[in-house]
Motif scaffolding. Sequence first.
Motif, PDB file in Angstrom:
ATOM      1  N   LYS A 424       0.831  -1.197   0.000  1.00 12.42           N
ATOM      2  CA  LYS A 424       0.000   0.000   0.000  1.00 12.42           C
ATOM      3  C   LYS A 424       0.871   1.253   0.000  1.00 12.42           C
ATOM      4  O   LYS A 424       2.034   1.225   0.392  1.00 12.42           O
ATOM      5  CB  LYS A 424      -0.918   0.026   1.226  1.00 12.42           C
ATOM      6  CG  LYS A 424      -1.900  -1.133   1.303  1.00 12.42           C
ATOM      7  CD  LYS A 424      -2.711  -1.079   2.580  1.00 12.42           C
ATOM      8  CE  LYS A 424      -3.668  -2.261   2.671  1.00 12.42           C
ATOM      9  NZ  LYS A 424      -4.449  -2.239   3.928  1.00 12.42           N
ATOM     10  N   LEU A 425       0.258   2.336  -0.424  1.00 13.32           N
ATOM     11  CA  LEU A 425       0.862   3.656  -0.292  1.00 13.32           C
ATOM     12  C   LEU A 425      -0.012   4.494   0.630  1.00 13.32           C
ATOM     13  O   LEU A 425      -1.244   4.511   0.492  1.00 13.32           O
ATOM     14  CB  LEU A 425       0.992   4.351  -1.651  1.00 13.32           C
ATOM     15  CG  LEU A 425       1.924   3.711  -2.684  1.00 13.32           C
ATOM     16  CD1 LEU A 425       1.899   4.515  -3.981  1.00 13.32           C
ATOM     17  CD2 LEU A 425       3.345   3.609  -2.158  1.00 13.32           C
ATOM     18  N   LYS A 456      -2.287   1.882 -12.699  1.00 18.65           N
ATOM     19  CA  LYS A 456      -3.586   1.305 -12.393  1.00 18.65           C
ATOM     20  C   LYS A 456      -4.377   2.282 -11.536  1.00 18.65           C
ATOM     21  O   LYS A 456      -3.820   2.932 -10.637  1.00 18.65           O
ATOM     22  CB  LYS A 456      -3.435  -0.017 -11.627  1.00 18.65           C
ATOM     23  CG  LYS A 456      -2.643  -1.096 -12.371  1.00 18.65           C
ATOM     24  CD  LYS A 456      -3.401  -1.613 -13.578  1.00 18.65           C
ATOM     25  CE  LYS A 456      -2.628  -2.758 -14.250  1.00 18.65           C
ATOM     26  NZ  LYS A 456      -3.355  -3.294 -15.430  1.00 18.65           N
ATOM     27  N   MET A 457      -5.673   2.375 -11.800  1.00 17.34           N
ATOM     28  CA  MET A 457      -6.528   3.224 -10.976  1.00 17.34           C
ATOM     29  C   MET A 457      -6.638   2.606  -9.585  1.00 17.34           C
ATOM     30  O   MET A 457      -7.064   1.465  -9.429  1.00 17.34           O
ATOM     31  CB  MET A 457      -7.909   3.379 -11.600  1.00 17.34           C
ATOM     32  CG  MET A 457      -8.779   4.404 -10.886  1.00 17.34           C
ATOM     33  SD  MET A 457     -10.413   4.578 -11.645  1.00 17.34           S
ATOM     34  CE  MET A 457      -9.966   5.259 -13.247  1.00 17.34           C
ATOM     35  N   ALA A 458      -6.222   3.342  -8.581  1.00 15.79           N
ATOM     36  CA  ALA A 458      -6.090   2.786  -7.237  1.00 15.79           C
ATOM     37  C   ALA A 458      -7.419   2.683  -6.512  1.00 15.79           C
ATOM     38  O   ALA A 458      -8.341   3.482  -6.729  1.00 15.79           O
ATOM     39  CB  ALA A 458      -5.138   3.650  -6.425  1.00 15.79           C
ATOM     40  N   LEU A 469      -3.809   3.848  -0.510  1.00 10.78           N
ATOM     41  CA  LEU A 469      -3.971   3.413  -1.896  1.00 10.78           C
ATOM     42  C   LEU A 469      -3.474   1.981  -2.066  1.00 10.78           C
ATOM     43  O   LEU A 469      -2.443   1.603  -1.507  1.00 10.78           O
ATOM     44  CB  LEU A 469      -3.185   4.331  -2.835  1.00 10.78           C
ATOM     45  CG  LEU A 469      -3.458   5.833  -2.766  1.00 10.78           C
ATOM     46  CD1 LEU A 469      -2.525   6.576  -3.705  1.00 10.78           C
ATOM     47  CD2 LEU A 469      -4.913   6.140  -3.085  1.00 10.78           C
ATOM     48  N   SER A 470      -4.187   1.242  -2.894  1.00  8.56           N
ATOM     49  CA  SER A 470      -3.758  -0.120  -3.223  1.00  8.56           C
ATOM     50  C   SER A 470      -4.432  -0.558  -4.517  1.00  8.56           C
ATOM     51  O   SER A 470      -5.354   0.102  -5.014  1.00  8.56           O
ATOM     52  CB  SER A 470      -4.123  -1.090  -2.085  1.00  8.56           C
ATOM     53  OG  SER A 470      -5.545  -1.149  -1.922  1.00  8.56           O
ATOM     54  N   PRO A 477       3.697  -1.204  -4.819  1.00 16.65           N
ATOM     55  CA  PRO A 477       3.509   0.129  -5.400  1.00 16.65           C
ATOM     56  C   PRO A 477       4.633   1.089  -4.999  1.00 16.65           C
ATOM     57  O   PRO A 477       5.103   1.061  -3.861  1.00 16.65           O
ATOM     58  CB  PRO A 477       2.165   0.586  -4.824  1.00 16.65           C
ATOM     59  CG  PRO A 477       2.017  -0.191  -3.547  1.00 16.65           C
ATOM     60  CD  PRO A 477       2.672  -1.518  -3.796  1.00 16.65           C
ATOM     61  N   LEU A 478       5.078   1.882  -5.943  1.00 11.55           N
ATOM     62  CA  LEU A 478       6.162   2.838  -5.712  1.00 11.55           C
ATOM     63  C   LEU A 478       5.762   4.276  -6.021  1.00 11.55           C
ATOM     64  O   LEU A 478       6.269   5.216  -5.394  1.00 11.55           O
ATOM     65  CB  LEU A 478       7.374   2.468  -6.573  1.00 11.55           C
ATOM     66  CG  LEU A 478       8.036   1.123  -6.305  1.00 11.55           C
ATOM     67  CD1 LEU A 478       9.118   0.860  -7.351  1.00 11.55           C
ATOM     68  CD2 LEU A 478       8.628   1.085  -4.899  1.00 11.55           C
ATOM     69  N   TYR A 479       4.897   4.448  -7.008  1.00  6.10           N
ATOM     70  CA  TYR A 479       4.604   5.787  -7.526  1.00  6.10           C
ATOM     71  C   TYR A 479       3.107   6.053  -7.488  1.00  6.10           C
ATOM     72  O   TYR A 479       2.290   5.129  -7.569  1.00  6.10           O
ATOM     73  CB  TYR A 479       5.095   5.924  -8.961  1.00  6.10           C
ATOM     74  CG  TYR A 479       6.503   5.441  -9.171  1.00  6.10           C
ATOM     75  CD1 TYR A 479       7.580   6.036  -8.506  1.00  6.10           C
ATOM     76  CD2 TYR A 479       6.778   4.370 -10.029  1.00  6.10           C
ATOM     77  CE1 TYR A 479       8.877   5.585  -8.692  1.00  6.10           C
ATOM     78  CE2 TYR A 479       8.064   3.912 -10.226  1.00  6.10           C
ATOM     79  CZ  TYR A 479       9.118   4.514  -9.544  1.00  6.10           C
ATOM     80  OH  TYR A 479      10.393   4.065  -9.721  1.00  6.10           O
TER      81      TYR A 479
END
Length: 506
Positions: A424-425, A456-458, A469-470, A477-479
């Motif tokens: 996750k972000l 990808k749309m989170a 976000l995931s 995820p990085l960006y």
Amino acid sequence: MNNQVLNTLTLLLLLTKSVLSFSQELKPSNLFGDNMVLQQGVAVPVWGLSSPNDSITVTFSNQNKSTLADSNGKWMLKLEPLQANKTAGEMIIKSKSSEIKIKNILVGEVWICSGQSNMQMNVDNVPDVKAITPLSENIRSFDVKRTVSFEEEDEVTGKWQLGNSSSAVASAFSYYLEQLGDIPVGIIHASWGSSSIEAWMPRDMENDFMYFKNIMYDFDKDMMTRNTIKKSLNAPNGWSQKEDVFMRRQPNIIYNAMMHPLIPFACRGLVWYQGERNTRYISGVPTVNETNWFHRVIGMQEYSDVLQQWILNYRKKWQNDTMHFAIVMLPGYGKGTVKKPDIDPENPTEESFAWMRASQLKALNLPNTSVVNTIDLGDVDNIHPKDKLPIGERLALLVAKNTLNKPIIAEGPMLKSVEVSENKLIIHFKNSNGLKTTDGETPKGFWIADSTKKWKMADAKIEGETVILSHNDVNTPLYVRYAFAGKPNVNLVNEENLPAYPFKTR
């Protein structure tokens, strides 16, 4: 009559003509007239023309200042800083032989509002702005006549009037600023549709950017273009619409005629609503031909450097390092560049207005700047949207906070940091008190990617003042990109219902 007498008479005649040619009536700049607003809290230059070496005195608000005109009859003096005043005053300007009275003067906040067609859009075309204009009190406006010049002009054509500017954005801005500041507001409106930033760049910016130097070099030697412009300017019945478009899409010459004469009129700052003209290419200056000659302007990615240097240049010319610049971010629009005009307006990888917004936001690298967030506004099919009222309101909020020191919330959530947590972000924001969505649903407009950069749309959810976000297909995820699209679908706001600013980390 002998030759000696004839020569003496001829010499006397020439001297008489010379003296007469230097005899000028006392005249202040056109910027000084009945119904004007003067800037509070700073020294106020007053200038104009008179006879050479004439003694000039200006009296206003219990001040009495004097100076001498130079050998060309030019004069300038400065009033000491003035206090805001809603009670109209009178300025008296005297020379040895003349006296001019300027009446109904207020003291408050003065702003220049400039740019292209979305700044120019008339208040009559925006019903909700037009509805509030009769409610305005203590607002005055000066609409600068649209014209061009090959040389930097000293004088501008226009007249102060009671009430709002013809510009819908400027009108909404002045209305809300007057309310927030409880202070008179003066607007100097100088805009022209489809003008690029290069049209408003002074000639000395050739020293900063080689591309601009090259553009001006070619412009100088293009006698066909110059003669066409001269013919249009001298047309007895005015120029045609085609000629109008041709002139306003040239470099530098709008600055010469419409901005340079405003220097050094005392003002708090400048509102800049421009950029659309510079969105046709994502980078660089395109090679042009007869059909796309008007595209010879800098692209979106380099616009940030040009905009910042342009701001610094104007501050230097006004001799005011704290002159505030409020940039209006380009709102939503669903078209792309010349390379690919038809785009997915919600996709973060397209060449869209998103790149221009990123450049505009970099103006915040400089002190005394603001950027008005319009990411929730606009029209996917119309580059001239009519939702100008919220732009004016948000402008006034930013200006009231940043220049009048009002203790208000003026910005929506802005990216603070991104935390990686397993798959996750976690997005942390500034200005995020009361983080919520406008429709009560999960946040929209977030896209994430891993090292493959396949976006990808989170799936997004709010937790306190953060957004998590995931995506099932993005394990590491990085960006993240938020609202980084031509016309994104967004709903994230703070407690004041101000929208979150777009951003990208890659």
